[in-house]
Scaffold this motif. Sequence first.
Motif, PDB file in Angstrom:
ATOM      1  N   LEU A 101       0.805  -1.214   0.000  1.00 32.13           N
ATOM      2  CA  LEU A 101       0.000   0.000   0.000  1.00 32.13           C
ATOM      3  C   LEU A 101       0.843   1.271   0.000  1.00 32.13           C
ATOM      4  CD1 LEU A 101      -2.809  -0.889   2.572  1.00 32.13           C
ATOM      5  CD2 LEU A 101      -2.802  -1.187   0.104  1.00 32.13           C
ATOM      6  N   THR A 102       0.473   2.203  -0.880  1.00 30.71           N
ATOM      7  CA  THR A 102       1.079   3.537  -0.870  1.00 30.71           C
ATOM      8  C   THR A 102       0.363   4.373   0.188  1.00 30.71           C
ATOM      9  OG1 THR A 102      -0.497   4.410  -2.474  1.00 30.71           O
ATOM     10  CG2 THR A 102       1.528   3.390  -3.365  1.00 30.71           C
ATOM     11  N   HIS A 103       0.876   5.551   0.457  1.00 33.37           N
ATOM     12  CA  HIS A 103       0.240   6.448   1.423  1.00 33.37           C
ATOM     13  C   HIS A 103      -1.174   6.784   0.972  1.00 33.37           C
ATOM     14  CE1 HIS A 103       4.429   8.029   2.837  1.00 33.37           C
ATOM     15  NE2 HIS A 103       4.253   6.766   3.060  1.00 33.37           N
ATOM     16  N   SER A 104      -1.322   7.029  -0.310  1.00 33.21           N
ATOM     17  CA  SER A 104      -2.632   7.362  -0.838  1.00 33.21           C
ATOM     18  C   SER A 104      -3.608   6.198  -0.674  1.00 33.21           C
ATOM     19  CB  SER A 104      -2.499   7.739  -2.315  1.00 33.21           C
ATOM     20  OG  SER A 104      -3.734   8.168  -2.822  1.00 33.21           O
ATOM     21  N   MET A 105      -3.152   4.987  -0.944  1.00 37.12           N
ATOM     22  CA  MET A 105      -3.992   3.801  -0.757  1.00 37.12           C
ATOM     23  C   MET A 105      -4.416   3.680   0.705  1.00 37.12           C
ATOM     24  SD  MET A 105      -2.032   0.935  -2.963  1.00 37.12           S
ATOM     25  CE  MET A 105      -2.316   0.694  -4.704  1.00 37.12           C
ATOM     26  N   GLU A 106      -3.488   3.953   1.604  1.00 36.82           N
ATOM     27  CA  GLU A 106      -3.811   3.898   3.031  1.00 36.82           C
ATOM     28  C   GLU A 106      -4.902   4.902   3.378  1.00 36.82           C
ATOM     29  OE1 GLU A 106       0.475   2.414   4.852  1.00 36.82           O
ATOM     30  OE2 GLU A 106      -0.139   4.487   5.164  1.00 36.82           O
ATOM     31  N   ASP A 107      -4.812   6.113   2.823  1.00 40.53           N
ATOM     32  CA  ASP A 107      -5.832   7.126   3.097  1.00 40.53           C
ATOM     33  C   ASP A 107      -7.209   6.669   2.608  1.00 40.53           C
ATOM     34  OD1 ASP A 107      -4.029   8.856   4.310  1.00 40.53           O
ATOM     35  OD2 ASP A 107      -3.625   9.954   2.454  1.00 40.53           O
ATOM     36  N   TYR A 108      -7.239   6.083   1.430  1.00 38.13           N
ATOM     37  CA  TYR A 108      -8.508   5.572   0.903  1.00 38.13           C
ATOM     38  C   TYR A 108      -9.059   4.463   1.794  1.00 38.13           C
ATOM     39  CZ  TYR A 108      -8.670   8.041  -3.568  1.00 38.13           C
ATOM     40  OH  TYR A 108      -8.790   9.003  -4.534  1.00 38.13           O
ATOM     41  N   MET A 109      -8.194   3.529   2.172  1.00 40.15           N
ATOM     42  CA  MET A 109      -8.648   2.411   3.001  1.00 40.15           C
ATOM     43  C   MET A 109      -9.173   2.896   4.352  1.00 40.15           C
ATOM     44  SD  MET A 109      -8.606  -0.434   1.426  1.00 40.15           S
ATOM     45  CE  MET A 109      -8.862  -1.490   2.851  1.00 40.15           C
ATOM     46  N   GLU A 110      -8.493   3.868   4.932  1.00 41.50           N
ATOM     47  CA  GLU A 110      -8.942   4.405   6.222  1.00 41.50           C
ATOM     48  C   GLU A 110     -10.319   5.056   6.085  1.00 41.50           C
ATOM     49  OE1 GLU A 110      -7.738   7.985   9.229  1.00 41.50           O
ATOM     50  OE2 GLU A 110      -6.066   6.915   8.285  1.00 41.50           O
ATOM     51  N   MET A 111     -10.516   5.828   5.022  1.00 48.18           N
ATOM     52  CA  MET A 111     -11.799   6.507   4.840  1.00 48.18           C
ATOM     53  C   MET A 111     -12.903   5.506   4.515  1.00 48.18           C
ATOM     54  SD  MET A 111     -13.314   9.349   5.153  1.00 48.18           S
ATOM     55  CE  MET A 111     -11.986  10.539   5.170  1.00 48.18           C
ATOM     56  N   ILE A 112     -12.616   4.526   3.703  1.00 50.12           N
ATOM     57  CA  ILE A 112     -13.606   3.495   3.387  1.00 50.12           C
ATOM     58  C   ILE A 112     -13.989   2.761   4.669  1.00 50.12           C
ATOM     59  CG2 ILE A 112     -13.985   1.310   2.177  1.00 50.12           C
ATOM     60  CD1 ILE A 112     -12.118   2.477  -0.067  1.00 50.12           C
ATOM     61  N   TYR A 113     -12.993   2.437   5.477  1.00 52.07           N
ATOM     62  CA  TYR A 113     -13.254   1.733   6.737  1.00 52.07           C
ATOM     63  C   TYR A 113     -14.114   2.576   7.682  1.00 52.07           C
ATOM     64  CZ  TYR A 113     -12.589  -0.850  11.051  1.00 52.07           C
ATOM     65  OH  TYR A 113     -12.808  -1.552  12.214  1.00 52.07           O
ATOM     66  N   ARG A 114     -13.810   3.869   7.787  1.00 53.99           N
ATOM     67  CA  ARG A 114     -14.600   4.753   8.651  1.00 53.99           C
ATOM     68  C   ARG A 114     -16.086   4.677   8.278  1.00 53.99           C
ATOM     69  NH1 ARG A 114     -11.916   9.130  11.324  1.00 53.99           N
ATOM     70  NH2 ARG A 114      -9.686   9.097  10.939  1.00 53.99           N
ATOM     71  N   ASN A 115     -16.367   4.720   6.995  1.00 56.48           N
ATOM     72  CA  ASN A 115     -17.750   4.678   6.527  1.00 56.48           C
ATOM     73  C   ASN A 115     -18.356   3.294   6.663  1.00 56.48           C
ATOM     74  OD1 ASN A 115     -18.685   7.368   5.125  1.00 56.48           O
ATOM     75  ND2 ASN A 115     -16.495   7.141   4.809  1.00 56.48           N
ATOM     76  N   ALA A 116     -17.557   2.272   6.404  1.00 56.39           N
ATOM     77  CA  ALA A 116     -18.050   0.900   6.508  1.00 56.39           C
ATOM     78  C   ALA A 116     -18.425   0.564   7.950  1.00 56.39           C
ATOM     79  CB  ALA A 116     -17.003  -0.079   5.972  1.00 56.39           C
ATOM     80  N   MET A 117     -17.739   1.170   8.910  1.00 57.37           N
ATOM     81  CA  MET A 117     -18.082   0.947  10.322  1.00 57.37           C
ATOM     82  C   MET A 117     -19.494   1.447  10.615  1.00 57.37           C
ATOM     83  SD  MET A 117     -14.529   1.794  12.428  1.00 57.37           S
ATOM     84  CE  MET A 117     -15.444   2.871  13.481  1.00 57.37           C
ATOM     85  N   LYS A 118     -19.887   2.539   9.971  1.00 61.43           N
ATOM     86  CA  LYS A 118     -21.206   3.126  10.208  1.00 61.43           C
ATOM     87  C   LYS A 118     -22.285   2.465   9.356  1.00 61.43           C
ATOM     88  CE  LYS A 118     -19.834   7.244   9.253  1.00 61.43           C
ATOM     89  NZ  LYS A 118     -19.803   8.644   8.882  1.00 61.43           N
TER      90      LYS A 118
END
Length: 160
Positions: free
Chosen positions: A23-40
Amino acid sequence: MNNREKYRTVRGYELLKRDKEQLTHSMEDYMEMIYRNAMKDGYIRMNILAEQLNVQTSSATKMVQKLAKLGLLHYKKYGVIHLTDQGKEVGNFLLQRHNIILEFLKLLGVEDRILTNTEVIEHGVNIDVLKYIHLLNSFFNSDPLVKEKFEAFKENYDNN
């Protein structure tokens, strides 16, 4: 630092890290944001993801396609994005890492550009250092007097 470790430029360290991780830094940012929303909600829509990351929908689509190829999420054109079990693990780690760094900066009293500083630090910190930061956060939070002493020390330090 052991004798075999060599100094490198920041870019050199990034390239070493990239060789070891997918994962690149950008990929990590996407994964973190997707995860935040998926939690909700359990999922996220592409337009919402793009909006939250302040990118064009076309850019978000390209990145999501890359992440899907890595097996971290499921996505169909014009559909919703769902994380795989592996994607949930990665997202959970990335969000925890973000929160540990954010809490650390808050404990230090950082207020100016705290989100920017958190983002910069979280991509450069290795897992061992992250564990020590988490330990230090826990130490500070274990006793209110410790925080008070640090605040007094910091105030005195800033006045000198």
